[in-house]
Write a protein that holds these residues in place. Sequence first.
Motif, PDB file in Angstrom:
ATOM      1  N   SER A  26       0.833  -1.206   0.000  1.00 40.73           N
ATOM      2  CA  SER A  26       0.000   0.000   0.000  1.00 40.73           C
ATOM      3  C   SER A  26       0.875   1.267   0.000  1.00 40.73           C
ATOM      4  O   SER A  26       0.544   2.261  -0.649  1.00 40.73           O
ATOM      5  CB  SER A  26      -0.989  -0.103   1.171  1.00 40.73           C
ATOM      6  OG  SER A  26      -1.083   1.081   1.853  1.00 40.73           O
ATOM      7  N   GLU A  53       1.951   1.796  -3.587  1.00 41.02           N
ATOM      8  CA  GLU A  53       0.902   2.409  -4.415  1.00 41.02           C
ATOM      9  C   GLU A  53       0.831   3.911  -4.184  1.00 41.02           C
ATOM     10  O   GLU A  53       0.768   4.691  -5.123  1.00 41.02           O
ATOM     11  CB  GLU A  53      -0.465   1.800  -4.045  1.00 41.02           C
ATOM     12  CG  GLU A  53      -0.888   0.741  -5.022  1.00 41.02           C
ATOM     13  CD  GLU A  53      -2.189   0.100  -4.602  1.00 41.02           C
ATOM     14  OE1 GLU A  53      -3.144   0.828  -4.291  1.00 41.02           O
ATOM     15  OE2 GLU A  53      -2.221  -1.156  -4.577  1.00 41.02           O
ATOM     16  N   SER A  54       0.876   4.308  -2.910  1.00 40.47           N
ATOM     17  CA  SER A  54       0.718   5.732  -2.644  1.00 40.47           C
ATOM     18  C   SER A  54       1.930   6.539  -3.084  1.00 40.47           C
ATOM     19  O   SER A  54       1.798   7.666  -3.550  1.00 40.47           O
ATOM     20  CB  SER A  54       0.358   6.000  -1.178  1.00 40.47           C
ATOM     21  OG  SER A  54       1.353   5.462  -0.349  1.00 40.47           O
ATOM     22  N   THR A 111       3.862   5.916  -5.611  1.00 39.88           N
ATOM     23  CA  THR A 111       3.866   6.027  -7.070  1.00 39.88           C
ATOM     24  C   THR A 111       2.987   7.214  -7.476  1.00 39.88           C
ATOM     25  O   THR A 111       3.352   8.000  -8.358  1.00 39.88           O
ATOM     26  CB  THR A 111       3.322   4.724  -7.698  1.00 39.88           C
ATOM     27  OG1 THR A 111       4.066   3.649  -7.136  1.00 39.88           O
ATOM     28  CG2 THR A 111       3.497   4.692  -9.200  1.00 39.88           C
TER      29      THR A 111
END
Length: 318
Positions: A307, A310-311, A313
């Motif tokens: 997670s 993802e953040s 990126t």
Amino acid sequence: MKIVFNQQINPKIQAQLSDELSKMNCKIKQWAQHVVFLDKSLPLAAQTKLSSLMPEIISFTESAWPLVASVPKNTNTIAERLIIAGPCSIESDQQMRLTAKAIAAAGATALRGGAFKPRTSPYDFQGLGEIGLKYLHEAARAHNLLAVSEALSIAEIPLLNDYVDILQIGARNMQNFPLLKALGKINKPVILKRGPWANYKEFLFAAEYILEHGNTQVILCERGIKSFETMTRNTLDLAIVPIIQAITKLPIIVDPSHAVGVNFAIPAMARAAIAAGADGLMIEVHPKPQQSISDAKQALSFAEFASIMESITAIAGA
Ligand code: PEP
Ligand code: MN
């Protein structure tokens, strides 16, 4: 003024430089391996002339950290954004394989794990040693990741050289000058972690030691400093990112795990580091975080790491 060379100054360079400088009425104060200290500043025309005569010259600088300030960005040695993840300590083959698979799938570029651990108490787990490095190496190779591990002393450098792509120097060793000099002699990137007591100048001088002894592949790492605060393990000093980037082209990565020491605060600090412009992250991840032999309170699960990836990126692309 200092003149910085892209190689160790050999007798031929020495003779040519002495000759040219004497024509320019300039005296040499001190010779170092890659740097010559002059008694005055050379005018721009003289600098241009010397550069054209001697292609080995990288730069002319007044900086207290001539190499740190001059060495060009070494894009070959590390990925564009170096994301290192893995356990605090290497504990088993299976632990490393599971971790490598999970972090590679999430987009990490390097696998970490300590085989020689700098523990505050001599009674705590000291690391698996060579067999641990083997587990790290094999797991990293299987998933196309770089392998990163810490050298506690000069004695471990040859062994680490055989098993890892990047050597890590722990915060407690930031001013271990014999170790820094020895790292200058190797041909691998070195992650230099900031001492928890060290200011930016001391940190840069420590990096300068490695560069001056011949290795320009230095990656700086902020991992938190001592402060009066007790609710976090250390205090993350993110101002270092823009300050260091203004002084040097060396990459600077951030380790939010050792900085805050508590798992729930790590994702926010990882995002903040990327938003601040850090060149990478080092994050402690474990298949069963609560069962980590060392640093269990700051270990993240695979899902928590994915997670974060993802953040960041999204932030980096913004
Ligand atoms: C580590 O990264 O394993 C470690 C011991 O960190 P530090 O040297 O920053 O305390
Ligand atoms: Mn740790």
